[in-house]
Design a protein around this motif. Structure first.
Motif, mmCIF file in Angstrom:
data_model
loop_
_atom_site.group_PDB
_atom_site.id
_atom_site.type_symbol
_atom_site.label_atom_id
_atom_site.label_comp_id
_atom_site.label_asym_id
_atom_site.label_seq_id
_atom_site.Cartn_x
_atom_site.Cartn_y
_atom_site.Cartn_z
ATOM 1 N N LEU A 54 0.799 -1.223 0.000
ATOM 2 C CA LEU A 54 0.000 0.000 0.000
ATOM 3 C C LEU A 54 0.830 1.271 0.000
ATOM 4 N N PHE A 55 1.772 1.396 0.925
ATOM 5 C CA PHE A 55 2.457 2.663 1.119
ATOM 6 C C PHE A 55 3.274 3.146 -0.076
ATOM 7 N N PRO A 56 3.901 2.275 -0.876
ATOM 8 C CA PRO A 56 4.596 2.788 -2.061
ATOM 9 C C PRO A 56 3.648 3.436 -3.069
ATOM 10 N N VAL A 57 2.377 3.069 -2.992
ATOM 11 C CA VAL A 57 1.371 3.603 -3.919
ATOM 12 C C VAL A 57 0.622 4.773 -3.299
ATOM 13 N N ALA A 58 0.291 4.642 -2.015
ATOM 14 C CA ALA A 58 -0.507 5.673 -1.339
ATOM 15 C C ALA A 58 -0.108 5.740 0.122
ATOM 16 N N ASN A 59 0.583 6.819 0.482
ATOM 17 C CA ASN A 59 1.039 6.962 1.870
ATOM 18 C C ASN A 59 0.731 8.337 2.453
ATOM 19 N N THR A 60 -0.255 9.020 1.871
ATOM 20 C CA THR A 60 -0.752 10.283 2.417
ATOM 21 C C THR A 60 -2.275 10.235 2.357
ATOM 22 N N PRO A 61 -2.962 11.083 3.130
ATOM 23 C CA PRO A 61 -4.425 11.094 3.054
ATOM 24 C C PRO A 61 -4.951 11.323 1.643
ATOM 25 N N ALA A 62 -4.346 12.249 0.912
ATOM 26 C CA ALA A 62 -4.823 12.542 -0.444
ATOM 27 C C ALA A 62 -4.648 11.344 -1.374
ATOM 28 N N ARG A 63 -3.525 10.660 -1.255
ATOM 29 C CA ARG A 63 -3.285 9.505 -2.121
ATOM 30 C C ARG A 63 -4.181 8.326 -1.760
ATOM 31 N N ILE A 64 -4.473 8.158 -0.470
ATOM 32 C CA ILE A 64 -5.411 7.109 -0.070
ATOM 33 C C ILE A 64 -6.783 7.398 -0.667
ATOM 34 N N LEU A 65 -7.219 8.639 -0.582
ATOM 35 C CA LEU A 65 -8.524 9.005 -1.144
ATOM 36 C C LEU A 65 -8.541 8.823 -2.655
ATOM 37 N N ALA A 66 -7.417 9.082 -3.303
ATOM 38 C CA ALA A 66 -7.341 8.907 -4.750
ATOM 39 C C ALA A 66 -7.498 7.437 -5.146
ATOM 40 N N LEU A 67 -7.074 6.540 -4.265
ATOM 41 C CA LEU A 67 -7.271 5.105 -4.534
ATOM 42 C C LEU A 67 -8.745 4.754 -4.562
ATOM 43 N N GLY A 68 -9.515 5.415 -3.700
ATOM 44 C CA GLY A 68 -10.917 5.054 -3.561
ATOM 45 C C GLY A 68 -11.067 3.822 -2.679
ATOM 46 N N LEU A 69 -12.296 3.572 -2.253
ATOM 47 C CA LEU A 69 -12.546 2.465 -1.349
ATOM 48 C C LEU A 69 -12.170 1.122 -1.970
ATOM 49 N N ASP A 70 -12.578 0.901 -3.208
ATOM 50 C CA ASP A 70 -12.274 -0.380 -3.862
ATOM 51 C C ASP A 70 -10.769 -0.574 -4.023
ATOM 52 N N GLY A 71 -10.075 0.485 -4.390
ATOM 53 C CA GLY A 71 -8.635 0.387 -4.577
ATOM 54 C C GLY A 71 -7.911 0.120 -3.273
ATOM 55 N N ARG A 77 -6.687 -6.456 1.532
ATOM 56 C CA ARG A 77 -7.663 -7.525 1.712
ATOM 57 C C ARG A 77 -7.095 -8.742 2.457
ATOM 58 N N THR A 78 -5.783 -8.815 2.620
ATOM 59 C CA THR A 78 -5.198 -9.920 3.383
ATOM 60 C C THR A 78 -5.322 -9.704 4.885
ATOM 61 N N ILE A 79 -5.739 -8.510 5.309
ATOM 62 C CA ILE A 79 -5.891 -8.191 6.728
ATOM 63 C C ILE A 79 -7.323 -8.490 7.163
ATOM 64 N N GLY A 80 -7.479 -9.050 8.334
ATOM 65 C CA GLY A 80 -8.811 -9.309 8.852
ATOM 66 C C GLY A 80 -9.630 -8.030 8.988
ATOM 67 N N LEU A 81 -10.937 -8.153 8.720
ATOM 68 C CA LEU A 81 -11.866 -7.014 8.811
ATOM 69 C C LEU A 81 -11.468 -5.890 7.859
ATOM 70 N N TYR A 82 -10.894 -6.253 6.715
ATOM 71 C CA TYR A 82 -10.328 -5.233 5.828
ATOM 72 C C TYR A 82 -11.381 -4.268 5.284
ATOM 73 N N ARG A 83 -12.616 -4.724 5.105
ATOM 74 C CA ARG A 83 -13.635 -3.820 4.553
ATOM 75 C C ARG A 83 -13.960 -2.682 5.511
ATOM 76 N N SER A 84 -14.198 -3.012 6.762
ATOM 77 C CA SER A 84 -14.509 -1.949 7.725
ATOM 78 C C SER A 84 -13.285 -1.066 7.980
ATOM 79 N N LYS A 85 -12.103 -1.664 7.980
ATOM 80 C CA LYS A 85 -10.881 -0.881 8.188
ATOM 81 C C LYS A 85 -10.643 0.066 7.007
ATOM 82 N N ALA A 86 -10.915 -0.402 5.809
ATOM 83 C CA ALA A 86 -10.756 0.462 4.633
ATOM 84 C C ALA A 86 -11.726 1.637 4.709
ATOM 85 N N ARG A 87 -12.938 1.364 5.106
ATOM 86 C CA ARG A 87 -13.930 2.436 5.227
ATOM 87 C C ARG A 87 -13.499 3.458 6.280
ATOM 88 N N HIS A 88 -13.028 2.967 7.422
ATOM 89 C CA HIS A 88 -12.573 3.884 8.473
ATOM 90 C C HIS A 88 -11.365 4.703 8.027
#
Length: 212
Positions: A54-71, A77-88
């Motif tokens: 994740l971090f080489p691609v998106a490691n700032t708030p703006a870059r995380i938002l640019a990925l979008g939820l699906d991205g 997705r290898t982390i448990g509860l990844y959907r709720s964690k991604a949303r948070h």
């Protein structure tokens, strides 16, 4: 555990590991916040495996938002509860940009106002990123504190408040790391390794095991 034992307990842990550090991998305060948010009910090893993608691609708030939820979900997705964690994490990034100029706030109140950030996560950020003498009580620290008699308590908050009172001031900044590592590798849940424990003589736990 008596006062003299507490002094010896932390002096011994300090001598063995003078510069303890989090086992989560990060290179900025935001990366630390994101990693800790993702680490709930997950191992540091599992979180590091995901954030290395994740971090080489998106490691700032703006870059995380640019990925979008699906991205974002695709990267964690290898982390448990990844959907709720991604949303948070997405919601947290939106708040950081809207209210804090994209920076991680340094106050407990502001940190705990972020989605997915509770007292434990706030304590980790305050301690690791900002050097505050806080103690984030996870399952390891809760177990070690109760088993050894260092800071008995029925809830994580009760243990935390007792730790803050009982840990000598000169050890408080690093105590969080020492206790986590001790619980993770020595004072383990099912079979504590008492025979290999450098602070067994300070500990109230009986009977001691012979596991090394």
């Amino acid at each position: 555990m008596q006062e003299q034992q507490i002094q010896r307990f932390f002096t011994t842990l300090q001598a063995a590991n003078p510069l303890p550090a989090s086992e989560l991998e990060y290179s900025s305060v935001f990366e630390l916040l994101a990693a800790v948010l993702l680490s709930a009910q997950a191992t540091d090893v599992g979180v590091n495996k995901a954030t290395r993608r994740l971090f080489p691609v998106a490691n700032t708030p703006a870059r995380i938002l640019a990925l979008g939820l699906d991205g974002l979900e695709a990267h964690i997705r290898t982390i448990g509860l990844y959907r709720s964690k991604a949303r948070h994490l997405i919601q947290t990034c939106e708040i950081l940009l809207a209210r804090h100029g994209g920076q991680v706030p340094r106050s407990r109140e502001a940190l705990e106002a972020l989605p997915g950030v509770g007292r434990k996560t706030a304590n980790v950020v305050l301690n690791v990123a900002f050097g505050e003498p806080t103690c984030a009580v996870d399952t390891h620290i809760f177990r070690v504190s109760n088993r050894t008699g260092l800071a008995p308590g029925k809830t994580p908050l009760a243990v935390e408040l007792t730790l803050v009172k009982r840990i000598p001031e000169r050890f408080r900044v690093d105590a969080h790391h020492w206790l986590i590592l001790h619980g993770r590798y020595v004072c383990q849940a099912r079979k504590p390794r008492c025979a290999a424990c450098s602070v067994a003589d300070c500990c109230d736990f009986t009977p001691k095991t012979t596991a090394g």
